[in-house]
Design a protein around this motif. Structure first.
Motif, PDB file in Angstrom:
ATOM      1  N   TYR A   8       0.866  -1.177   0.000  1.00  0.00           N
ATOM      2  CA  TYR A   8       0.000   0.000   0.000  1.00  0.00           C
ATOM      3  C   TYR A   8       0.903   1.228   0.000  1.00  0.00           C
ATOM      4  O   TYR A   8       1.749   1.385   0.892  1.00  0.00           O
ATOM      5  CB  TYR A   8      -0.920  -0.001   1.231  1.00  0.00           C
ATOM      6  CG  TYR A   8      -1.683   1.286   1.406  1.00  0.00           C
ATOM      7  CD1 TYR A   8      -2.695   1.629   0.516  1.00  0.00           C
ATOM      8  CD2 TYR A   8      -1.377   2.166   2.444  1.00  0.00           C
ATOM      9  CE1 TYR A   8      -3.393   2.822   0.661  1.00  0.00           C
ATOM     10  CE2 TYR A   8      -2.080   3.356   2.600  1.00  0.00           C
ATOM     11  CZ  TYR A   8      -3.084   3.678   1.700  1.00  0.00           C
ATOM     12  OH  TYR A   8      -3.776   4.862   1.850  1.00  0.00           O
TER      13      TYR A   8
ATOM     14  N   TYR B 291      -8.804  -2.710   3.978  1.00  0.00           N
ATOM     15  CA  TYR B 291      -8.494  -2.300   2.610  1.00  0.00           C
ATOM     16  C   TYR B 291      -9.518  -2.867   1.627  1.00  0.00           C
ATOM     17  O   TYR B 291     -10.119  -3.918   1.859  1.00  0.00           O
ATOM     18  CB  TYR B 291      -7.103  -2.794   2.195  1.00  0.00           C
ATOM     19  CG  TYR B 291      -5.968  -2.176   2.966  1.00  0.00           C
ATOM     20  CD1 TYR B 291      -5.373  -0.984   2.533  1.00  0.00           C
ATOM     21  CD2 TYR B 291      -5.486  -2.769   4.126  1.00  0.00           C
ATOM     22  CE1 TYR B 291      -4.329  -0.407   3.233  1.00  0.00           C
ATOM     23  CE2 TYR B 291      -4.435  -2.198   4.836  1.00  0.00           C
ATOM     24  CZ  TYR B 291      -3.871  -1.015   4.390  1.00  0.00           C
ATOM     25  OH  TYR B 291      -2.840  -0.447   5.096  1.00  0.00           O
TER      26      TYR B 291
ATOM     27  N   ALA C  54      -4.772  -1.427  -3.829  1.00  0.00           N
ATOM     28  CA  ALA C  54      -5.387  -1.432  -2.505  1.00  0.00           C
ATOM     29  C   ALA C  54      -5.693  -0.011  -2.062  1.00  0.00           C
ATOM     30  O   ALA C  54      -4.857   0.892  -2.204  1.00  0.00           O
ATOM     31  CB  ALA C  54      -4.472  -2.106  -1.499  1.00  0.00           C
TER      32      ALA C  54
ATOM     33  N   ARG D 233      -7.064   2.204   1.294  1.00  0.00           N
ATOM     34  CA  ARG D 233      -7.273   2.175   2.744  1.00  0.00           C
ATOM     35  C   ARG D 233      -8.652   2.741   3.065  1.00  0.00           C
ATOM     36  O   ARG D 233      -8.930   3.901   2.789  1.00  0.00           O
ATOM     37  CB  ARG D 233      -6.163   2.978   3.418  1.00  0.00           C
ATOM     38  CG  ARG D 233      -6.200   3.030   4.928  1.00  0.00           C
ATOM     39  CD  ARG D 233      -5.024   3.876   5.385  1.00  0.00           C
ATOM     40  NE  ARG D 233      -4.990   4.160   6.809  1.00  0.00           N
ATOM     41  CZ  ARG D 233      -4.134   5.018   7.372  1.00  0.00           C
ATOM     42  NH1 ARG D 233      -3.247   5.647   6.603  1.00  0.00           N
ATOM     43  NH2 ARG D 233      -4.164   5.230   8.665  1.00  0.00           N
TER      44      ARG D 233
END
Length: 314
Positions: free
Chosen positions: A130, A177, A186, A188
């Motif tokens: 990420y 995620y 991905a 958040r």
């Protein structure tokens, strides 16, 4: 890592084993009494795992799949009672789900990523970072109706060498995620103390996520509910249920919208309104559960055991 090697047989076909000295399911609400067959009793399908987790029914192979995290294997139970190794020498795989293509999706503590296994045994990574930084230790995963994969990323695999590898978090947060089905990136979506299990309501408009930070000195032993908006963003969390004893490690939502969650006493069942409906006691602390096709059977992982309980046709 290999998919279903030649010597994989762990249990020969045969009937399940009875589970002595365990109380029958308990109904706290008449609705639950009607959901479980009157004479249903817990049975053991397998009892030689080290630490079982992540059960899911895999339609492409017609088997119940679950992870033996500390044994570093993914196992498969077949309806004839046979148990085989599906994946050997796994990178501490924990949660599993099945995507819209019928592939088995894994949360890897060891490699700190999501991966997939196709029905013909091909294995590949899905997402590993990420914003350029490695995940902590992906724990549980679910596939949304639009094909997006949602997963939780607590720190357990970084702190428990029997379930991962000791390391410092690259991220500094514990999050939920969403992996976009088109870009595989991905995003958040939310932060919690130690996000763990997750599941969607039947209409996809609510996402439930557990916080199990009580296990590391925090106060999280709760299931939170998030509204899911049309753009896939989440509303603020609200506490859906506080679990006593223990924590809601893993859980499932049935077609009625009921939540069936692990706890220190067994599988606790709640209505969509948060009312406690019933309890399925287990001899060991259960970690997770899932349903068979048609929700006629509940599978439960509890340390070394894979249990099952027959359900009524709801």
């Amino acid at each position: 890592m290999t998919a279903e090697p030649a010597s994989t047989l762990l249990r020969r076909p045969g009937p399940p084993d009875p589970v002595p000295d365990v109380d029958p399911p308990k109904a706290f609400d008449p609705r639950f009494a009607g959901a479980v067959l009157p004479d249903a009793r817990l049975v053991s399908l397998y009892d030689q795992a080290v630490f079982g987790e992540g059960p899911v029914w895999w339609p492409a192979r017609g088997i119940l799949v679950w992870s033996d995290i500390e044994g570093r294997r993914v196992l498969g139970w077949r309806p004839d009672g046979c148990v085989r190794v599906v994946i050997d020498a796994s990178p501490f795989i924990n949660g599993n789900t099945v995507d819209r293509n019928g592939d088995l999706i894994h949360c890897e503590h060891g490699n700190r990523r999501l991966s997939r296994t196709t029905p013909d045994g091909r294995y590949s990574a899905i997402v590993e970072t990420y914003e350029g930084r490695r995940f902590n230790a992906p724990n549980d995963v679910v596939c949304a109706a639009d094909g997006a994969l949602w997963f939780t990323d607590p720190a357990y695999g970084l702190r428990q060498p029997r379930q991962g590898a000791l390391a410092t978090s690259d991220l500094g947060h514990h999050s939920v995620y969403r992996v976009d089905p088109d870009t595989a990136r991905a995003h958040r979506m939310a932060d919690l103390g130690q996000p763990n299990g997750l599941a969607f309501a039947p209409d996809g408009r609510t996402l439930y996520v557990s916080d199990t930070s009580r296990t590391e000195g925090g106060d999280g032993h709760t299931i939170h509910a998030f509204a899911v908006y049309d753009d896939a963003s989440l509303g603020p969390p609200r506490v859906f249920a506080e679990i006593e004893p223990g924590v809601p490690d893993g859980f499932r939502v049935d077609r009625r919208g009921w939540i069936w969650t692990s706890s220190g006493s067994g599988v606790q069942v709640f209505s969509a309104d948060g009312e406690r409906l019933g309890l399925i006691p287990t001899p060991q602390t259960c970690s997770n559960c899932c349903f068979s096709p048609g929700e006629r059977r509940l599978f439960i992982t509890a340390q070394a055991h894979l249990y099952a309980l027959d359900l009524a046709d709801g």
